[in-house]
Design a protein around this motif. Structure first.
Motif, mmCIF file in Angstrom:
data_model
loop_
_atom_site.group_PDB
_atom_site.id
_atom_site.type_symbol
_atom_site.label_atom_id
_atom_site.label_comp_id
_atom_site.label_asym_id
_atom_site.label_seq_id
_atom_site.Cartn_x
_atom_site.Cartn_y
_atom_site.Cartn_z
ATOM 1 N N ALA A 14 54.228 27.239 -53.153
ATOM 2 C CA ALA A 14 53.265 26.145 -52.977
ATOM 3 C C ALA A 14 52.148 26.252 -54.014
ATOM 4 N N THR A 15 51.672 25.092 -54.501
ATOM 5 C CA THR A 15 50.636 25.085 -55.531
ATOM 6 C C THR A 15 49.594 24.007 -55.278
ATOM 7 N N VAL A 16 48.389 24.273 -55.775
ATOM 8 C CA VAL A 16 47.312 23.277 -55.848
ATOM 9 C C VAL A 16 46.885 23.210 -57.304
ATOM 10 N N ASP A 17 46.978 22.039 -57.914
ATOM 11 C CA ASP A 17 46.658 21.886 -59.338
ATOM 12 C C ASP A 17 45.173 22.114 -59.606
ATOM 13 N N GLY A 130 61.847 21.312 -51.773
ATOM 14 C CA GLY A 130 61.049 22.287 -52.502
ATOM 15 C C GLY A 130 59.703 22.509 -51.832
ATOM 16 N N PRO A 131 58.855 23.365 -52.424
ATOM 17 C CA PRO A 131 57.563 23.688 -51.818
ATOM 18 C C PRO A 131 56.549 22.559 -51.982
ATOM 19 N N PRO A 132 55.511 22.529 -51.144
ATOM 20 C CA PRO A 132 54.477 21.492 -51.260
ATOM 21 C C PRO A 132 53.600 21.719 -52.485
ATOM 22 N N ARG A 133 53.179 20.605 -53.107
ATOM 23 C CA ARG A 133 52.295 20.657 -54.267
ATOM 24 C C ARG A 133 51.194 19.622 -54.090
ATOM 25 N N LEU A 134 49.953 20.035 -54.281
ATOM 26 C CA LEU A 134 48.819 19.113 -54.228
ATOM 27 C C LEU A 134 48.413 18.803 -55.652
ATOM 28 N N VAL A 135 48.493 17.520 -56.036
ATOM 29 C CA VAL A 135 48.311 17.118 -57.433
ATOM 30 C C VAL A 135 47.467 15.854 -57.528
ATOM 31 N N ARG A 136 47.040 15.529 -58.750
ATOM 32 C CA ARG A 136 46.496 14.210 -59.051
ATOM 33 C C ARG A 136 47.663 13.330 -59.494
ATOM 34 N N GLU A 160 44.867 9.637 -57.929
ATOM 35 C CA GLU A 160 44.750 9.881 -56.486
ATOM 36 C C GLU A 160 45.235 11.303 -56.168
ATOM 37 N N VAL A 161 44.560 11.969 -55.254
ATOM 38 C CA VAL A 161 45.001 13.300 -54.822
ATOM 39 C C VAL A 161 46.086 13.130 -53.761
ATOM 40 N N VAL A 162 47.263 13.712 -54.016
ATOM 41 C CA VAL A 162 48.397 13.534 -53.110
ATOM 42 C C VAL A 162 49.142 14.852 -52.920
ATOM 43 N N TRP A 163 49.720 14.988 -51.748
ATOM 44 C CA TRP A 163 50.703 16.040 -51.520
ATOM 45 C C TRP A 163 52.069 15.473 -51.889
ATOM 46 N N ARG A 164 52.897 16.301 -52.527
ATOM 47 C CA ARG A 164 54.217 15.835 -52.923
ATOM 48 C C ARG A 164 55.217 16.984 -52.882
ATOM 49 N N ASP A 165 56.503 16.611 -52.901
ATOM 50 C CA ASP A 165 57.574 17.579 -53.051
ATOM 51 C C ASP A 165 58.431 17.157 -54.234
ATOM 52 N N GLY A 166 59.679 17.626 -54.295
ATOM 53 C CA GLY A 166 60.516 17.299 -55.436
ATOM 54 C C GLY A 166 61.006 15.872 -55.468
ATOM 55 N N VAL A 167 60.903 15.145 -54.358
ATOM 56 C CA VAL A 167 61.366 13.759 -54.289
ATOM 57 C C VAL A 167 60.239 12.769 -54.553
ATOM 58 N N ASP A 221 58.081 32.520 -34.960
ATOM 59 C CA ASP A 221 58.200 32.859 -36.374
ATOM 60 C C ASP A 221 57.286 31.941 -37.178
ATOM 61 N N ALA A 222 56.082 32.415 -37.490
ATOM 62 C CA ALA A 222 55.125 31.615 -38.246
ATOM 63 C C ALA A 222 54.564 32.450 -39.392
ATOM 64 N N ARG A 223 54.607 31.910 -40.603
ATOM 65 C CA ARG A 223 54.084 32.591 -41.777
ATOM 66 C C ARG A 223 52.996 31.722 -42.409
ATOM 67 N N ARG A 224 52.011 32.379 -43.049
ATOM 68 C CA ARG A 224 50.839 31.651 -43.540
ATOM 69 C C ARG A 224 50.517 32.008 -44.978
ATOM 70 N N ARG A 225 49.844 31.067 -45.641
ATOM 71 C CA ARG A 225 49.306 31.344 -46.970
ATOM 72 C C ARG A 225 48.041 30.515 -47.166
ATOM 73 N N LEU A 226 46.957 31.178 -47.527
ATOM 74 C CA LEU A 226 45.702 30.511 -47.833
ATOM 75 C C LEU A 226 45.575 30.382 -49.344
ATOM 76 N N ILE A 227 45.339 29.154 -49.807
ATOM 77 C CA ILE A 227 45.187 28.899 -51.235
ATOM 78 C C ILE A 227 43.795 28.344 -51.496
#
Length: 229
Positions: A14-17, A130-136, A160-167, A221-227
């Motif tokens: 997962a990424t944040v631009d 794919g993983p979530p990506r926060l982009v402009r 616009e700030v949007v969450w997106r995946d590979g589609v 079963d829960a896993r976390r990541r803080l970005i």
């Protein structure tokens, strides 16, 4: 069912631009990937949680510090917060008259959003590409939504700030409207929950909201990541 190692690997991608952090350097997101969920329609437990969330709202939404912070963030990328309200504000405004009843998973995360005063989104992990990506946004991305009761394909505005995946786009304007393609349903068993935070909300408060969500879901079963920046 997804394995824990799969969830860890998924979150690692997962990424944040940087362009998003340029809008709000104080932005943080806590991603919670959960597998092995019990899906289905709302039940007595989710109904009780929604009722508690509804009664927790005692004043106008615009008096909440986190709502004000999100209004500023929307203005910073060109959105009008009085026309397209962040998800937290939209739910808080609806709470006195009754929060929506959708399905068990959606009802629980909406209630947690109101109770902890934080925008929360939920996406079906098995429908995500794919993983979530926060982009402009560039403006040519596809967003699968509903207008006037009919499915339509829209495009976000450039910048616009949007969450997106590979589609394509999965959520427009940061946390305004989620798409149809990856929405949680009565059959969803694996999800990615997205907790969006701006100052003055602390990381500890963000984690407490996630703890509450996982506890109410009965997730094994829960896993976390803080970005953050």
């Amino acid at each position: 069912m997804r394995e824990s190692t799969d969830l860890d690997a998924y979150l690692a991608g997962a990424t944040v631009d940087d362009d998003v952090f340029a809008v709000r350097p104080d932005y943080r997101v806590l991603l919670v990937a959960v597998a092995g969920l019990t899906p289905g329609p709302g039940d007595a437990a989710s109904e009780a949680l929604l009722a508690r969330a509804e009664t927790s709202v005692a004043g106008p939404a615009d008096e909440l510090e986190h709502v004000a912070a999100w209004r500023e963030a929307y203005r910073a990328f060109g959105a009008k917060p009085t026309r397209t309200r962040n998800s937290l504000e939209a739910l808080v405004r609806r709470a006195p008259a009754g929060l929506p009843r959708v399905n068990r998973l959606t009802d629980v995360y909406n209630a947690i959003s109101v109770l902890h005063r934080v925008p929360v989104g939920g996406e079906d992990l098995d429908r995500y590409d794919g993983p979530p990506r926060l982009v402009r946004a560039q403006g040519d991305e596809v967003f699968d939504t509903v207008a006037d009761g009919e499915p339509v394909l829209e495009h976000p505005e450039p910048g616009e700030v949007v969450w997106r995946d590979g589609v394509g786009v999965t959520c427009r304007r940061w946390n305004w409207r989620q798409g149809r393609r990856t929405a949680l349903t009565d059959d969803t068993t694996a999800t990615i929950f997205i907790f969006d935070a701006l100052a003055p909300m602390t990381d500890d408060a963000l984690r407490a909201a996630a703890d509450d969500l996982v506890a109410h879901l009965g997730a094994l079963d829960a896993r976390r990541r803080l970005i953050g920046r």
